[in-house]
Design an enzyme around this catalytic site. Structure first.
Site, mmCIF file in Angstrom:
data_model
loop_
_atom_site.group_PDB
_atom_site.id
_atom_site.type_symbol
_atom_site.label_atom_id
_atom_site.label_comp_id
_atom_site.label_asym_id
_atom_site.label_seq_id
_atom_site.Cartn_x
_atom_site.Cartn_y
_atom_site.Cartn_z
ATOM 1 N N CYS A 67 20.324 -33.642 46.768
ATOM 2 C CA CYS A 67 20.618 -32.470 46.412
ATOM 3 C C CYS A 67 20.066 -31.142 47.145
ATOM 4 O O CYS A 67 19.091 -30.894 47.303
ATOM 5 C CB CYS A 67 19.890 -32.326 44.775
ATOM 6 S SG CYS A 67 20.206 -30.676 44.008
ATOM 7 N N GLU A 112 63.647 -8.920 34.097
ATOM 8 C CA GLU A 112 62.188 -8.866 33.111
ATOM 9 C C GLU A 112 61.502 -9.932 33.938
ATOM 10 O O GLU A 112 61.816 -10.872 34.511
ATOM 11 C CB GLU A 112 62.278 -9.136 31.744
ATOM 12 C CG GLU A 112 63.226 -10.585 31.475
ATOM 13 C CD GLU A 112 63.732 -10.780 30.240
ATOM 14 O OE1 GLU A 112 65.077 -9.835 30.222
ATOM 15 O OE2 GLU A 112 63.866 -11.915 29.536
ATOM 16 N N CYS A 141 15.789 -29.945 38.442
ATOM 17 C CA CYS A 141 16.771 -29.159 39.411
ATOM 18 C C CYS A 141 16.996 -27.656 38.847
ATOM 19 O O CYS A 141 17.545 -27.672 37.539
ATOM 20 C CB CYS A 141 18.078 -30.097 39.548
ATOM 21 S SG CYS A 141 19.169 -29.048 40.680
ATOM 22 N N LYS A 198 62.132 -16.790 41.801
ATOM 23 C CA LYS A 198 60.567 -17.276 41.882
ATOM 24 C C LYS A 198 59.973 -16.303 42.877
ATOM 25 O O LYS A 198 60.303 -16.177 44.222
ATOM 26 C CB LYS A 198 60.592 -18.750 42.182
ATOM 27 C CG LYS A 198 61.359 -19.436 41.047
ATOM 28 C CD LYS A 198 60.465 -19.406 40.092
ATOM 29 C CE LYS A 198 60.193 -20.650 39.153
ATOM 30 N NZ LYS A 198 60.251 -21.926 39.443
ATOM 31 N N CYS A 227 23.583 -34.647 41.224
ATOM 32 C CA CYS A 227 22.123 -34.688 41.589
ATOM 33 C C CYS A 227 21.690 -35.217 40.146
ATOM 34 O O CYS A 227 21.870 -34.927 39.053
ATOM 35 C CB CYS A 227 21.781 -33.003 41.779
ATOM 36 S SG CYS A 227 19.780 -32.897 41.378
ATOM 37 N N ASP A 233 55.191 -17.778 32.335
ATOM 38 C CA ASP A 233 54.898 -19.116 32.800
ATOM 39 C C ASP A 233 54.296 -19.905 31.439
ATOM 40 O O ASP A 233 52.989 -19.908 31.514
ATOM 41 C CB ASP A 233 54.117 -19.222 33.926
ATOM 42 C CG ASP A 233 53.946 -20.487 34.365
ATOM 43 O OD1 ASP A 233 54.694 -21.417 34.088
ATOM 44 O OD2 ASP A 233 53.074 -20.875 35.346
ATOM 45 N N LYS A 246 59.418 -13.490 34.433
ATOM 46 C CA LYS A 246 59.379 -14.831 34.042
ATOM 47 C C LYS A 246 58.119 -15.329 33.485
ATOM 48 O O LYS A 246 57.201 -15.328 34.349
ATOM 49 C CB LYS A 246 59.969 -15.757 35.163
ATOM 50 C CG LYS A 246 60.269 -17.441 34.459
ATOM 51 C CD LYS A 246 61.017 -17.753 35.672
ATOM 52 C CE LYS A 246 61.510 -19.337 35.139
ATOM 53 N NZ LYS A 246 60.209 -20.123 35.114
ATOM 54 N N CYS A 256 17.506 -29.101 44.679
ATOM 55 C CA CYS A 256 16.216 -29.496 44.415
ATOM 56 C C CYS A 256 15.697 -30.744 45.310
ATOM 57 O O CYS A 256 14.368 -31.041 45.295
ATOM 58 C CB CYS A 256 15.849 -29.990 43.026
ATOM 59 S SG CYS A 256 16.942 -31.447 42.744
ATOM 60 N N TYR A 287 63.011 -13.474 24.496
ATOM 61 C CA TYR A 287 63.868 -12.992 25.350
ATOM 62 C C TYR A 287 65.406 -13.312 24.948
ATOM 63 O O TYR A 287 66.440 -13.170 25.983
ATOM 64 C CB TYR A 287 63.422 -13.385 26.725
ATOM 65 C CG TYR A 287 63.025 -14.793 26.829
ATOM 66 C CD1 TYR A 287 64.157 -15.826 26.594
ATOM 67 C CD2 TYR A 287 61.825 -15.162 27.357
ATOM 68 C CE1 TYR A 287 63.578 -17.076 26.950
ATOM 69 C CE2 TYR A 287 61.523 -16.449 27.311
ATOM 70 C CZ TYR A 287 62.331 -17.408 27.134
ATOM 71 O OH TYR A 287 62.086 -18.811 27.161
HETATM 72 S S1 IVH Z 1 65.841 -16.713 29.798
HETATM 73 C C1 IVH Z 1 69.711 -19.264 29.674
HETATM 74 N N1 IVH Z 1 63.973 -15.201 30.044
HETATM 75 O O1 IVH Z 1 62.052 -20.181 32.126
HETATM 76 C C2 IVH Z 1 68.524 -18.649 29.978
HETATM 77 N N2 IVH Z 1 63.441 -17.504 30.379
HETATM 78 O O2 IVH Z 1 63.120 -21.921 34.068
HETATM 79 C C3 IVH Z 1 67.225 -19.064 29.149
HETATM 80 N N3 IVH Z 1 61.256 -18.191 30.921
HETATM 81 O O3 IVH Z 1 63.510 -22.455 30.044
HETATM 82 C C4 IVH Z 1 65.918 -18.483 29.392
HETATM 83 N N4 IVH Z 1 60.337 -16.317 30.902
HETATM 84 O O4 IVH Z 1 61.129 -21.320 29.403
HETATM 85 C C5 IVH Z 1 64.398 -16.540 30.145
HETATM 86 N N5 IVH Z 1 62.070 -13.796 30.514
HETATM 87 C C6 IVH Z 1 62.361 -15.075 30.459
HETATM 88 C C7 IVH Z 1 61.891 -16.207 30.714
HETATM 89 C C8 IVH Z 1 62.315 -17.136 30.547
HETATM 90 C C9 IVH Z 1 60.155 -17.520 30.932
HETATM 91 C C10 IVH Z 1 61.482 -19.775 30.835
HETATM 92 C C11 IVH Z 1 62.204 -20.503 29.856
HETATM 93 C C12 IVH Z 1 63.133 -21.394 30.601
HETATM 94 C C13 IVH Z 1 62.481 -21.494 31.906
HETATM 95 C C14 IVH Z 1 63.773 -21.490 33.206
#
Ligand code: IVH
Length: 676
Positions: A411, A116, A434, A317, A429, A120, A118, A414, A229
């Site tokens: 500037c 799935e 302006c 990543k 400026c 941010d 990740k 102007c 999640y």
């Molecule tokens: S599972 C033990 N699933 O990523 C596993 N984490 O770098 C717990 N995060 O602390 C995390 N999306 O804040 C999981 N689909 C996802 C995620 C996710 C973002 C974050 C989470 C975690 C951090 C680790």
């Protein structure tokens, strides 16, 4: 016939259920079945019934907002620690991970994995006890976090109560990521830019800031989302696998990660992360990778945890979105507040599905530090998937014909002088007329505390500007009724009124006028002090910093800014033009530098600010201090005034209870300026 309280309860319960269902359809499924107006009507009806009958259920949608602000957050221990994740930066590192899993399990068989995006954002744990959302906490150090329940309740996609499922578990801790959508983040930053507040670097920072607000009404305005999640402590339910858990979450109406999938074997994992990566720029949220988890909870248990990371999961990543291209030209761009930013015009390059043709260079310190020159080949990154920036110059590609780009001495729009204050990175400026800043300048000029031109609010200034009716500062006084008549929103009467208001505002005081000019650092108070000390505008034309610093209330910064403003010939010309166009500046405040007889209007007064205000709160706080008062956070019997903006909550209620005088922004300005 009077309704029995039972039937009212039923009605309230039914409304709650209806609204919760519409929330789910709107925020989780993204497919609403009623209009916003109908939704608002249901919400209002519920609120009215609750207030009238003093009957509020804890899972009522009205309880998501309006909780009184906290003084501080309390610490919460997680029933089970919240872990973090190991990272993989390549497909081979994913294969290594799979190898470790198999070795640990002493099995060669393909493992089932879930994959799935990740998200941010920031990790949050939700505690549902007997189905009710009882507590929400931040991850903190993994063992102990902070309680942020009232803020998390503003996440509209989360159920306040688990109810659509047959068996509600006694206790369940659900973990997930709270995040902000990219377009909502950009809108937030646009608003902050407009009001002069510092910008957030990325959606994660904005979301984290929102979750850590003591006042949940600010959190609510940030429009947070959550993707659930993970599961922590549970009682009264058991799940066999991640997939079973996610299915349960879906059934219980929780938002789960988009694009969640289950695959067999590591090569299928590699395909899955690649596919998620290719979809990355299409997501409404910021994804910085994909998370891979062993699906079976039995196997997860067997694999266990090494210090702080589980052996059964890994974060793949995504590489930062980068590309290489050439800087064809650098331009100095003047923002609406006068700040001058160097911008690189690039040979267009596709980065992560988006064509990038320009990149901000931030400021001249940055140019210097990275030694960026016109003609350089550079690495560009779409940082946080949003704003492209130059990461580095590829020195090996230098031919010797690259050229430095020095800071501007005037500037570029102007031609006025530019200034750079000590300790500041930005050049600005200082031009009154302006074109790049005209919108912002006129908005300020016309505002209530300044020239107070009635009917010339933000919207109309924008309209006049976008329709080309005002291009320069002084164009305001060249407007004729006919210029307005064909604009949307204007009719004979309203056009006449505006022209009349402009006409009326032409006679003003020196203090107001100085403030209206928007000279950097000259607020209401500094303008007043200047007016007390200098009789005519012309007295400031050839003033020098030292003479201003002699005045007790004037600091070096203001003094320099005033000197610079009036020493600019273009500015003096504009002032003379304004005069010719009929602006008359009187100076009733002039005392020859003697302090005013009466004290400052807020001398010794305590003021509490609450609600949403037209100007940044900081401006009011400064103003209160400048006027001898003191701004505090909570209302008590000792409070003299409460300055209340829109949607003021508990502080306003308290003020009314205690009989503290409540002022609107307008009344407050009148008080400060001693107009009444
Ligand atoms: S599972 C033990 N699933 O990523 C596993 N984490 O770098 C717990 N995060 O602390 C995390 N999306 O804040 C999981 N689909 C996802 C995620 C996710 C973002 C974050 C989470 C975690 C951090 C680790």
């Amino acid at each position: 016939m009077e309704k029995t309280s039972d039937s009212i309860k039923k009605e309230i319960e039914k409304l709650i259920q209806q609204i919760n269902d519409h929330n789910y359809r709107y925020y989780v499924l993204d497919s609403p079945v009623i209009s916003d107006e109908e939704y608002d009507r249901l919400f209002r009806t519920l609120k009215e019934l609750e207030e009238k009958h003093k009957f509020v259920l804890p899972d009522s949608p009205t309880q998501r907002v309006g909780a009184p602000p906290l003084d501080k957050f309390t610490k919460v221990k997680h029933a089970e620690p919240m872990l973090s994740l190991d990272n993989a930066f390549s497909h081979d590192e994913l294969r290594d991970f799979d190898g470790r899993v198999k070795r640990f399990l002493k099995s060669d068989a393909d493992v089932d994995y879930t994959v799935e995006p990740k998200y941010d954002g920031l990790a949050i744990e939700l505690n549902y006890t007997k189905g009710m959302l009882t507590r929400a906490s931040t991850r903190g150090d993994g063992v102990e976090g902070e309680e942020v329940t009232q803020n998390i309740k503003t996440v509209m996609s989360l159920p306040m109560k688990i109810e659509v499922i047959d068996r509600v578990p006694e206790v369940i801790d659900i973990r997930g990521e709270v995040y902000m959508n990219i377009d909502e983040f950009e809108e937030l930053n646009r608003g902050r830019e407009k009001s002069g507040e510092p910008l957030f670097a990325n959606p994660r920072n904005a979301a984290a800031g929102a979750v850590r607000q003591l006042d949940s009404s600010i959190t609510a305005a940030r429009k947070l989302h959550m993707a659930c999640y993970g599961v922590g402590a549970v009682k009264g339910i058991a799940f066999k696998s991640q997939q079973e858990f996610v299915d349960w979450l879906r059934k219980a109406h929780f938002p789960v990660p988009e694009d969640f999938r289950i695959v067999q074997g590591v090569e299928a994992v590699v395909d899955a992360v690649s596919e998620i990566e290719s979809k990355r720029s299409g997501f409404s949220f910021e994804a910085d990778g994909a998370v891979v988890k062993v699906n079976d909870f039995g196997l997860q248990h067997e694999l266990g945890v090494k210090t702080r990371e589980p052996r059964w999961a890994i974060a793949y990543k995504f590489p930062a979105h980068q590309g290489t291209t050439k800087i064809e030209q650098i331009i100095a761009s003047v923002g609406r507040t006068g700040a001058i930013t160097p911008v690189a015009l690039l040979t267009p390059v596709k980065i992560g599905g988006v064509t990038v043709g320009r990149s901000t260079l931030h400021n001249w310190d940055e140019i210097e530090r990275k030694d960026i020159r016109v003609g350089d080949t550079v690495v560009i990154e779409r940082a946080g998937d949003v704003i492209p920036r130059v990461v580095t110059v590829i020195q090996e590609k230098r031919t010797g014909s690259e050229e430095k780009f020095p800071p501007p001495s005037a500037c570029p729009v102007c031609g006025s002088d530019v200034e750079r204050e000590e300790g500041e990175v930005a050049y600005r400026c200082i031009g009154l007329n302006c074109e790049a800043q005209v919108l912002e300048k006129i908005r300020h000029y016309a505002s209530r505390g300044a020239m107070d031109i009635e009917g010339l609010g933000e919207k109309n200034v924008e309209l006049l500007y976008s329709q080309g009716r005002i291009r320069h500062f002084d164009d305001l006084y060249r407007l004729k009724k006919e210029d307005l008549m064909d604009l949307p929103r204007f009719a004979d009467k309203s056009a006449g009124n505006l022209i009349e208001a402009i006409e009326k505002s032409k006679t003003t005081t020196m203090a107001r006028f100085l403030f209206a000019l928007g000279i950097i650092h000259v607020g209401v108070y500094a303008a007043k002090v200047l007016a007390r000390n200098f009789e005519k505008l012309e007295d400031l034309y050839h003033i020098d910093t030292d003479r201003i610093v002699e005045i007790k209330q004037m600091g070096e910064k203001i003094a320099q800014s005033v000197e610079k403003f009036f020493s600019d010939k273009k500015n003096r010309n504009t002032l003379n033009t304004l005069k010719k166009l009929g602006v008359i500046v009187t100076n009733p405040d002039f005392t020859g530098g003697m302090p005013q007889k009466k004290g400052l209007p807020l001398e010794g007064k305590t003021v509490v600010i609450t609600g949403t205000l037209a100007r940044p709160r900081k401006d009011y706080e400064d103003l209160i201090e400048q006027q001898g008062g003191h701004a505090t956070g909570s209302v008590s019997k000792k409070t003299d005034y409460v300055l209340a903006g829109a949607e003021a909550g508990s502080k306003l209620t308290k003020a009314k209870e205690l009989g503290v005088k409540v002022l609107s922004e307008e009344e407050f300005m009148e008080l400060v300026e001693g107009r009444k």
